[in-house]
Design an enzyme around this catalytic site. Structure first.
Site, PDB file in Angstrom:
ATOM      1  N   GLU A  51      23.717 -36.424  59.639  1.00 31.84           N
ATOM      2  CA  GLU A  51      23.999 -35.045  58.272  1.00 31.84           C
ATOM      3  C   GLU A  51      22.415 -34.706  57.736  1.00 31.84           C
ATOM      4  OE1 GLU A  51      26.605 -33.551  57.287  1.00 31.84           O
ATOM      5  OE2 GLU A  51      27.612 -33.676  59.286  1.00 31.84           O
ATOM      6  N   CYS A 214      33.912 -10.537  63.346  1.00 29.55           N
ATOM      7  CA  CYS A 214      34.663 -10.547  62.619  1.00 29.55           C
ATOM      8  C   CYS A 214      35.871  -9.921  63.392  1.00 29.55           C
ATOM      9  CB  CYS A 214      34.699  -9.294  61.959  1.00 29.55           C
ATOM     10  SG  CYS A 214      33.229  -9.125  60.647  1.00 29.55           S
TER      11      CYS A 214
END
Length: 308
Positions: A51, A214
């Site tokens: 992270e 998409c």
DNA sequence: GATGCGTGGAG
DNA sequence: TCTCCAAGCAT
């Protein structure tokens, strides 16, 4: 907050709030990348290291440094036992080297305050250097399977499109976005953790900033942005950061020289990295002030030797 | 809330 | 070449 986004999130009936969960999580199960920090053997420390490295840095560049880092410092105490300069050196060219210093500081705090184990509490995580709202939630969720709203740039973009019908989220994270994210977190811990990883992955692989794919999106049929005809972003221009000629570039050059050297570097050597003396001095002073560089007597410099 | 903070790949 | 952007944080 006056408006509609918050109300829409909180007032939505339960079947609307949960309608996105199954398709997104199922898509994740089928398409998630096999990243080392997602494997069980990574542990909480591996998750935390990843992270830190992934803050503003692409996965492809993190991978090799992450592997070397975990091999050298498999536990927080291993890192804390070394001078902070070694963390800066091992950080290599990942960028934003203050993150290396903060990760070293976090390792020291974990060793001192938490018996060497990455803490589980969101508040305890948040108290560590370099851990902000996002990273605390991410570690608690990914490492410990807790239920948190994990709101990073990927998730913000996914929600901006799928829920709010905009091409991009606002420049700065708003209270409305946080509220929406909280409202969308699945009820149980395990699904919530899955949802967090899945929405991030969707933003990273499909619902990308520049050219979203998409056709491969599991929620394209219920995406508010698609339904609105994919309108262009309208809003204040997102500031494009210049780099050439800035202090950042000079700092980067100075630190690159110091990372490569295992002996103190004379001022004269550093002077060669940038022609303009005022900016050069300002950049070097800044590095010293940040704790990334240690000045020695006699005008020599090296990476910091402190152990936190 | 606006800034400063690295680096490099992709289009 | 140039612009955009990549799992933020601290001040």
């Amino acid at each position: 907050m006056t408006a509609t986004t918050e109300d829409a999130a909180t007032a939505a009936p339960d079947h609307d709030r949960t309608a996105l969960h199954a398709p997104v999580v199922d898509w994740f199960d089928a398409h998630a990348r096999d990243l080392p920090w997602r494997r069980p053997e990574a542990g909480a420390w591996g998750v935390m290291v990843s992270e830190f490295m992934l803050q503003q840095t692409p996965v492809s560049r993190v991978l090799p440094v992450y592997e070397q880092w975990l091999e050298r410092w498999p536990r927080p105490a291993d890192l804390a036992a070394e001078p902070s300069g070694e963390a800066v050196r091992a950080w290599g060219r990942l960028g934003y080297p203050r993150r290396a210093l903060r990760l070293h500081g976090a390792a020291a705090a974990i060793t001192e305050r938490h018996g060497g184990d990455v803490p589980k509490g969101h508040a305890q995580l948040l108290a560590l250097p370099g851990v902000g709202e996002y990273t605390a939630a991410a570690v608690a969720s990914f490492a410990y399977g807790q239920r948190h709203a994990v709101l990073d740039t990927n998730v913000r973009r996914v929600f901006a499109r799928a829920v709010n019908g905009r091409q991009y989220p606002p420049n700065a994270t708003t209270a409305a976005e946080r509220k929406l994210a909280r409202a969308l977190v699945p009820a149980d811990d395990a699904t919530a953790a899955r949802w967090a990883a899945a929405t991030m992955e969707l933003g990273a692989l499909v619902c990308t900033a520049r050219t979203p794919d998409c056709g491969r999106c599991p929620i394209a049929d219920r995406c508010a942005w698609q339904q609105a005809g994919a309108p262009e972003y309208e809003g204040p221009p997102r500031r494009t950061q210049t780099y050439a000629g800035t202090d950042r570039q000079v700092r980067g050059r100075l630190l690159a020289v110091l990372r490569e050297s295992h002996t103190p570097v004379p001022q004269a050597v550093l002077d060669r990295v940038w022609h303009e003396p005022v900016q050069r001095a300002r950049a070097l002073d800044g590095l010293v002030a940040d704790g990334l560089v240690e000045p020695l007597a006699g005008g020599e410099y090296r990476l910091p030797q402190s152990r936190g």
